[in-house]
Scaffold this active site. Structure first.
Site, PDB file in Angstrom:
ATOM      1  N   ASP A 240       0.786  -1.251   0.000  1.00 25.91           N
ATOM      2  CA  ASP A 240       0.000   0.000   0.000  1.00 25.91           C
ATOM      3  C   ASP A 240       0.817   1.300   0.000  1.00 25.91           C
ATOM      4  O   ASP A 240       0.494   2.242   0.757  1.00 25.91           O
ATOM      5  CB  ASP A 240      -0.961   0.016   1.205  1.00 25.91           C
ATOM      6  CG  ASP A 240      -1.974  -1.116   1.160  1.00 25.91           C
ATOM      7  OD1 ASP A 240      -1.877  -1.980   0.280  1.00 25.91           O
ATOM      8  OD2 ASP A 240      -2.861  -1.142   2.031  1.00 25.91           O
TER       9      ASP A 240
ATOM     10  N   LYS B 270      -7.294  -4.760  -2.618  1.00 24.39           N
ATOM     11  CA  LYS B 270      -8.165  -5.176  -1.510  1.00 24.39           C
ATOM     12  C   LYS B 270      -9.038  -4.007  -1.075  1.00 24.39           C
ATOM     13  O   LYS B 270      -8.744  -2.849  -1.389  1.00 24.39           O
ATOM     14  CB  LYS B 270      -7.325  -5.654  -0.325  1.00 24.39           C
ATOM     15  CG  LYS B 270      -6.489  -4.525   0.246  1.00 24.39           C
ATOM     16  CD  LYS B 270      -5.642  -4.961   1.396  1.00 24.39           C
ATOM     17  CE  LYS B 270      -4.615  -3.902   1.708  1.00 24.39           C
ATOM     18  NZ  LYS B 270      -5.165  -2.606   2.124  1.00 24.39           N
TER      19      LYS B 270
ATOM     20  N   CYS C 221      -2.386  -2.488   7.563  1.00 17.29           N
ATOM     21  CA  CYS C 221      -2.305  -3.480   6.485  1.00 17.29           C
ATOM     22  C   CYS C 221      -1.096  -4.389   6.631  1.00 17.29           C
ATOM     23  O   CYS C 221      -1.181  -5.594   6.393  1.00 17.29           O
ATOM     24  CB  CYS C 221      -2.309  -2.801   5.131  1.00 17.29           C
ATOM     25  SG  CYS C 221      -2.508  -4.003   3.829  1.00 17.29           S
TER      26      CYS C 221
HETATM   27  C1  VGL Z   1      -4.831   0.931   5.762  1.00 18.15           C
HETATM   28  C2  VGL Z   1      -5.998   2.290   7.166  1.00 18.15           C
HETATM   29  C3  VGL Z   1      -7.085   2.243   6.327  1.00 18.15           C
HETATM   30  C4  VGL Z   1      -3.559   0.239   5.426  1.00 18.15           C
HETATM   31  C5  VGL Z   1      -5.904   0.867   4.913  1.00 18.15           C
HETATM   32  O1  VGL Z   1      -3.392  -0.112   4.247  1.00 18.15           O
HETATM   33  O2  VGL Z   1      -2.724   0.070   6.332  1.00 18.15           O
HETATM   34  N1  VGL Z   1      -4.886   1.644   6.888  1.00 18.15           N
HETATM   35  N2  VGL Z   1      -7.017   1.512   5.210  1.00 18.15           N
END
Ligand code: VGL
Ligand code: ZN
Length: 200
Positions: A11, A97, A141
């Site tokens: 991410d 995702k 994540c």
């Molecule tokens: C994530 C917060 C909200 C992440 C994703 O990828 O760590 N954190 N959505």
């Protein structure tokens, strides 16, 4: 290193970096470090995977619909794109995702590639046994993905110099790392990689 080992970059998207909707403190600092890992792995012909948070406009993941977070990483927006300096090799595989309007999906083991295959299936098909994991965010994540990987039988090595956390509470990242290690994850930094050329 061998073909059973792969890199997973979690991410590293604009919304988790400076000026993003859910900026992780110092999130963009992982980019140059991860680029070195990407070169290292792809240079040896090893698999490199990238995950991305890939949300619909309306999802229970967002504050407005009952969730924890401001809107971020909405499909087809700037915020959902990988950081512009991240080197994404052509031959790497991207998994997405968080597409469900109903749930959070923090783990890459809830992610799918462009052909709709589950991430775990892709790993099995390629004979991957161990993942080297870095990216954003350590306490969400990265943590959920790593705990799932360990639970499902993969080995995990954390790239401690290439991850940053949200830290809603100040020690969330530290505690996440301790939890991942207590479940069996190892830790490494770039210069500790096998045969890593020392910088002059
Ligand atoms: C994530 C917060 C909200 C992440 C994703 O990828 O760590 N954190 N959505
Ligand atoms: Zn998200």
């Amino acid at each position: 290193m061998n073909k059973n080992q792969a890199l997973l970059v979690v991410d590293v998207q604009n919304d988790f970096c400076k000026a993003g909707a859910l900026a992780v403190p110092e999130g963009e600092k992982v980019v140059p470090v991860l680029n070195k890992y990407i070169d290292y792995f792809s240079g040896q012909g090893l698999s490199v995977f990238f995950s991305r948070d890939w949300h619909p406009k309306e999802t229970k993941h967002f504050k407005k619909y009952g969730g924890l977070w401001p809107a971020h990483c909405v499909q087809q927006t700037w915020g959902a794109e990988f950081h512009p300096d991240l080197k994404v090799p052509k031959e790497s595989l991207v998994v997405s995702k968080g597409m469900s309007p109903q749930k959070d999906a923090y783990s890459d083991f809830e992610a799918y590639d462009a052909k709709g295959r589950e991430f775990a299936k892709v790993l099995e098909e390629r004979g991957i046994k161990e993942l080297f994991v870095g990216g954003l965010a350590t306490d969400y994540c990265v943590k959920f993905s790593v705990l799932d990987a360990l639970r499902l039988g993969w080995g995990v090595t954390l790239l401690t110099d290439a991850m940053k956390g949200v830290n809603l509470k100040p020690d969330d990242s530290q505690r996440s790392i301790e939890e991942m290690v207590s479940r069996g994850a190892k830790k490494i930094s770039f210069l500790e990689l096998p045969q890593c050329p020392a910088t002059p």
